[in-house]
Design a protein around this motif. Structure first.
Motif, PDB file in Angstrom:
ATOM      1  N   TRP A 208      32.400  41.938  37.799  1.00 39.62           N
ATOM      2  CA  TRP A 208      31.331  40.969  38.060  1.00 39.62           C
ATOM      3  C   TRP A 208      31.507  40.356  39.452  1.00 39.62           C
ATOM      4  N   CYS A 209      32.754  40.018  39.813  1.00 43.81           N
ATOM      5  CA  CYS A 209      33.028  39.446  41.139  1.00 43.81           C
ATOM      6  C   CYS A 209      32.637  40.427  42.239  1.00 43.81           C
ATOM      7  N   VAL A 210      33.054  41.676  42.074  1.00 37.83           N
ATOM      8  CA  VAL A 210      32.790  42.659  43.125  1.00 37.83           C
ATOM      9  C   VAL A 210      31.285  42.877  43.267  1.00 37.83           C
ATOM     10  N   PRO A 229      50.472  42.851  38.663  1.00 37.64           N
ATOM     11  CA  PRO A 229      49.659  43.822  37.903  1.00 37.64           C
ATOM     12  C   PRO A 229      48.191  43.403  37.821  1.00 37.64           C
ATOM     13  N   VAL A 230      47.940  42.099  37.722  1.00 39.47           N
ATOM     14  CA  VAL A 230      46.565  41.623  37.605  1.00 39.47           C
ATOM     15  C   VAL A 230      45.825  41.846  38.920  1.00 39.47           C
ATOM     16  N   ILE A 231      46.470  41.453  40.031  1.00 37.68           N
ATOM     17  CA  ILE A 231      45.832  41.647  41.338  1.00 37.68           C
ATOM     18  C   ILE A 231      45.622  43.143  41.607  1.00 37.68           C
ATOM     19  N   ASN A 232      46.585  43.956  41.203  1.00 38.73           N
ATOM     20  CA  ASN A 232      46.406  45.404  41.357  1.00 38.73           C
ATOM     21  C   ASN A 232      45.196  45.899  40.577  1.00 38.73           C
ATOM     22  N   GLY A 233      45.033  45.356  39.376  1.00 40.60           N
ATOM     23  CA  GLY A 233      43.864  45.717  38.572  1.00 40.60           C
ATOM     24  C   GLY A 233      42.579  45.374  39.297  1.00 40.60           C
ATOM     25  N   PHE A 234      42.587  44.211  39.960  1.00 43.74           N
ATOM     26  CA  PHE A 234      41.402  43.820  40.723  1.00 43.74           C
ATOM     27  C   PHE A 234      41.145  44.802  41.853  1.00 43.74           C
ATOM     28  N   TRP A 235      42.203  45.154  42.625  1.00 47.32           N
ATOM     29  CA  TRP A 235      42.007  46.079  43.758  1.00 47.32           C
ATOM     30  C   TRP A 235      41.552  47.457  43.297  1.00 47.32           C
ATOM     31  N   LEU A 241      34.622  50.678  42.617  1.00 49.41           N
ATOM     32  CA  LEU A 241      33.217  50.346  42.831  1.00 49.41           C
ATOM     33  C   LEU A 241      32.788  50.593  44.281  1.00 49.41           C
ATOM     34  N   GLY A 242      33.720  51.084  45.094  1.00 51.39           N
ATOM     35  CA  GLY A 242      33.367  51.455  46.460  1.00 51.39           C
ATOM     36  C   GLY A 242      33.138  50.276  47.388  1.00 51.39           C
ATOM     37  N   ALA A 243      33.693  49.112  47.072  1.00 50.25           N
ATOM     38  CA  ALA A 243      33.542  47.942  47.943  1.00 50.25           C
ATOM     39  C   ALA A 243      34.665  47.928  48.982  1.00 50.25           C
ATOM     40  N   GLU A 244      34.489  47.131  50.016  1.00 48.56           N
ATOM     41  CA  GLU A 244      35.482  47.062  51.082  1.00 48.56           C
ATOM     42  C   GLU A 244      36.780  46.444  50.559  1.00 48.56           C
ATOM     43  N   MET A 245      37.911  47.066  50.897  1.00 48.28           N
ATOM     44  CA  MET A 245      39.214  46.555  50.444  1.00 48.28           C
ATOM     45  C   MET A 245      39.655  45.422  51.378  1.00 48.28           C
ATOM     46  N   ASN A 246      38.839  44.410  51.451  1.00 54.82           N
ATOM     47  CA  ASN A 246      39.073  43.296  52.361  1.00 54.82           C
ATOM     48  C   ASN A 246      39.940  42.242  51.667  1.00 54.82           C
ATOM     49  N   PRO A 247      41.132  41.928  52.239  1.00 57.02           N
ATOM     50  CA  PRO A 247      42.047  40.991  51.564  1.00 57.02           C
ATOM     51  C   PRO A 247      41.403  39.635  51.277  1.00 57.02           C
ATOM     52  N   TYR A 248      40.387  39.291  52.089  1.00 54.44           N
ATOM     53  CA  TYR A 248      39.787  37.968  51.914  1.00 54.44           C
ATOM     54  C   TYR A 248      38.855  37.873  50.714  1.00 54.44           C
TER      55      TYR A 248
END
Lengths: 419, 263
Positions: A208-210, A229-235, A241-248
């Protein structure tokens, strides 16, 4: 990398035998028995002073949040705190992390109050929308956990739409019906303030966030190693979903304690840390979750809500300072120790926004100011360059160049004062 | 036990279990759903055909999407009974199932001939509050349901329950979710206001040690339903039909016989 100063506003006077005498710090610790509002007067002012001091030290954002019936979170209304900060600060962004939307009927109340904050602060608001923990929503506010997320999402979507639409509209939702949606005022930031979503490890939240371009912030009290593990799941979701892997597009909460040496850090921060983990963080396991609060998909994946899981992990055992530091719950020590560990965090998590808890447990006002200043002076500059090649698209862009400060018109005093 | 899937309007489907021969009796289950090995269903099926529908949400959480409140729920059952061609029903419900039974009897009085409410949820008094059945880890649920704090042997690990711990946890979470949708934060969706509509001959059964259904709730229910009778079972709690099966089954049989005789 950006650094934000986050306050939980805990009550620091819980009795030493709190854990033995009371089943939970949340939901049912008797307020009239445990809370002293006269002490609370000083406490609120100390805590707000600390947030204002953080701005002076150069933190990018100052951050308030919402908890209910909670001995370690004295901000049932973060918007009230943000309102006073909006008047007394001018540079730091005001991160309200946030309003638990499903608790407000109609949700346009949240659209109104947040727009008020954005206007008052000159376009410095970051609008955070948590689902809210089971303790806050299902148990303290009686919200039905089986429809909470659905109601929350409908509410967030209504708020965002109310900020964007040029004309009044009607809304016939599942949970909210409004003939006229037309909240005044409108926010300064167009089309809307950045939206940050503090969440646990739920799969649906990541997607939903992405899809909506919301920042995802993982707030755990157990540090970056356990949060990885949670942050990895998010990345993985971002990539899928093909979104930019932007740390921000991600944020993470971390307790920190800076001192001259690791030994000095223990002397300064061990007691407040143990107060937090061993006294504040005493949640009855029954309140950690509620039926339907986590989706069946999330239950099946075995990812329980962060707090509920932590509460059961901690049940019965008192953590020592060494364990707290070794587990990474708190990153503490000399400036170099803290820099090294946060660099490691940046390497592993790739998170652009760090929400720092420089105050925790029953830390004194003086120690809090010291920790806040040391981190800003000795640690922050060494980490600023991280992720500088990315554009932060989840940050206020329309902040006014000249922010009004509180002032009496023309330096006048009311004439009655002389009489 | 035979299983069939009944299709209803709006793409709803209901899993319905049947066992036994004789005049039909409808069983609305409690918090554990329906198991092939359920001893209460077996006892009721001795001289009746027991028809036992699975409550929405127990098989698939999505079934609850369009059943938003207790009125939708009562009408869902009315649709089902219409599809099953059941009229003047002998309706027996346990726990959450008893609450549904009472709601069906109040919403569609002519559909129900007799009503047996065992450990009925759905009533609340601020001056005699029941403990929160949800504010506990699912694994600790048995402590509050059973008199001895643990499930009876027959219900402990039934053969037809998933053995995989993840699937077992999922099934429990799903069942609790289905119940919580209609019982959160308190088991009161206004049944008290509708009791006067119930015309079925009613029997209320309560375990004397049932923490979830205070004695005052039972009294209010009996007082609110015209001509209702009561049975209090000593030494039993919320799971009274399982804890005192011979007594409960005999009393239900007597209740139903009286109704047949009266008819």
């Amino acid at each position: 990398m950006k650094f934000h100063w986050f306050h939980l506003m805990p009550y620091p006077y819980l009795p030493e035998d709190f854990k033995e005498r009371y089943p939970s710090v949340w939901v049912d610790p008797p307020a009239n028995e445990l809370y002293d509002p006269v002490k609370g007067h000083d406490l609120y002012h100390d805590y707000l002073d600390q947030l204002e001091f953080a701005e002076q030290c150069g933190y990018d954002g100052i951050c308030v949040n919402e908890h209910h019936q909670n001995g370690y979170g004295l901000m049932p209304s973060p918007n009230l705190m943000a309102a006073t900060l909006a008047r007394r600060t001018s540079k730091a962004k005001i991160i309200v992390l946030g309003n638990s939307v499903a608790l407000y009927d109609p949700p346009t109340r949240v659209a109104e109050e947040m727009a008020m904050l954005d206007v008052l602060s000159g376009g410095r608001l970051i609008a955070g929308f948590p689902v809210g923990t089971a303790m806050d929503t299902a148990y303290s506010y009686g919200a039905n956990p089986t429809t909470l997320r659905d109601k929350y999402r409908e509410g967030v979507e209504l708020i965002v739409r109310a900020w964007k639409e040029r004309r009044p509209f009607s809304f016939n939702g599942k949970y909210t019906q409004l003939r006229y949606v037309n909240p005044w005022p409108t926010p300064i930031q167009t089309p809307r303030p950045p939206v940050w979503i503090p969440g646990g490890g739920s799969i649906e939240t990541w997607e939903w966030c992405v899809k909506n371009d919301f920042l995802y912030a993982y707030l755990t009290y157990f540090g970056y190693q356990s949060g990885l593990p949670v942050i990895n799941g998010f990345w993985e979701t971002v990539e899928r979903l093909g979104a930019e892997m932007n740390p921000y597009r991600a944020g993470f909460l971390q307790f920190v304690g800076v001192a001259d040496s690791d030994a000095e850090a223990e002397r300064l921060y061990a007691e407040p840390a143990q107060y937090f983990y061993n006294r504040c963080f005493h949640v009855s396991p029954g309140y950690g979750n509620a039926p339907g609060y986590s989706s069946i998909a999330t239950v099946r994946k075995g990812v329980l809500s962060a707090v509920g899981k932590a509460a059961s992990e901690l049940k019965g055992q008192a953590l020592t300072w060494k364990e707290i530091v070794d587990k990474g719950c708190i990153v503490a020590g000399s400036p170099q120790t803290v820099i090294d560990r946060l660099n490691d965090m940046a390497d592993q998590m790739r998170v652009g926004h760090v929400l720092l808890l420089c105050h925790f447990g029953n830390m004194s006002h003086e120690t809090t100011l010291y920790n806040t200043e040391r981190f800003a002076r000795d640690v922050m500059p060494k980490l600023r360059h991280r992720f500088s090649d990315y554009e932060d698209k989840w940050w206020p862009k329309d902040t006014l160049p000249n922010i009004r400060q509180p002032s009496m018109p023309g330096g006048r005093r009311p004439s009655m004062a002389a009489e | 036990m035979k299983v069939e899937t009944i299709m209803l309007a709006g793409d709803r489907s209901v899993r319905v279990y049947r066992i036994g021969k004789g005049a039909p009796l409808v069983w609305l289950h409690g918090p554990h759903g329906i198991r092939a090995s359920d001893p209460v269903i077996a006892a009721l099926a001795k001289n009746r055909e027991v028809i036992a529908p699975l409550a929405p949400g127990f098989a698939d959480a999505d079934e609850l999407d369009d059943i938003r409140d207790v009125r939708d729920l009562a009408l869902h059952y009315d649709d089902l009974f219409e599809a099953l061609d059941l009229d003047a029903i002998d309706l027996v419900g346990h726990s959450f199932g008893a609450m549904i039974a009472a709601e069906v009897a109040a919403h569609v009085p002519k559909r129900v001939r007799s009503l047996t409410l065992i450990s009925p949820l759905g009533m609340w008094r601020d001056d005699d509050p029941a403990p929160d059945m949800f504010a506990r880890p699912a694994a600790a649920m048995d402590q509050i349901l059973w008199k001895d704090g643990a499930a009876s042997a027959a219900m402990m690990n039934p053969a037809d329950e998933p053995a995989d711990p993840v699937e077992k946890a999922v099934a429990t979470a799903q069942a609790l979710t289905a119940v919580a949708k209609f019982l959160w934060p308190l088991p009161d969706r206004g049944l008290r206001r509708r009791l006067h509509r119930i015309t079925a001959k009613t029997l209320v059964i309560r375990g004397a040690d049932d923490a979830l259904v205070p004695a005052s709730s039972m009294e209010d229910l009996v007082a609110g339903i015209s001509g209702a009778m009561r049975m209090t079972v000593p030494g039993a709690a919320h799971m009274v039909p399982y804890e005192a099966l011979p007594d409960v089954a005999a009393r239900i049989e007597r209740h139903l016989t009286e109704i047949v005789l009266a008819a």
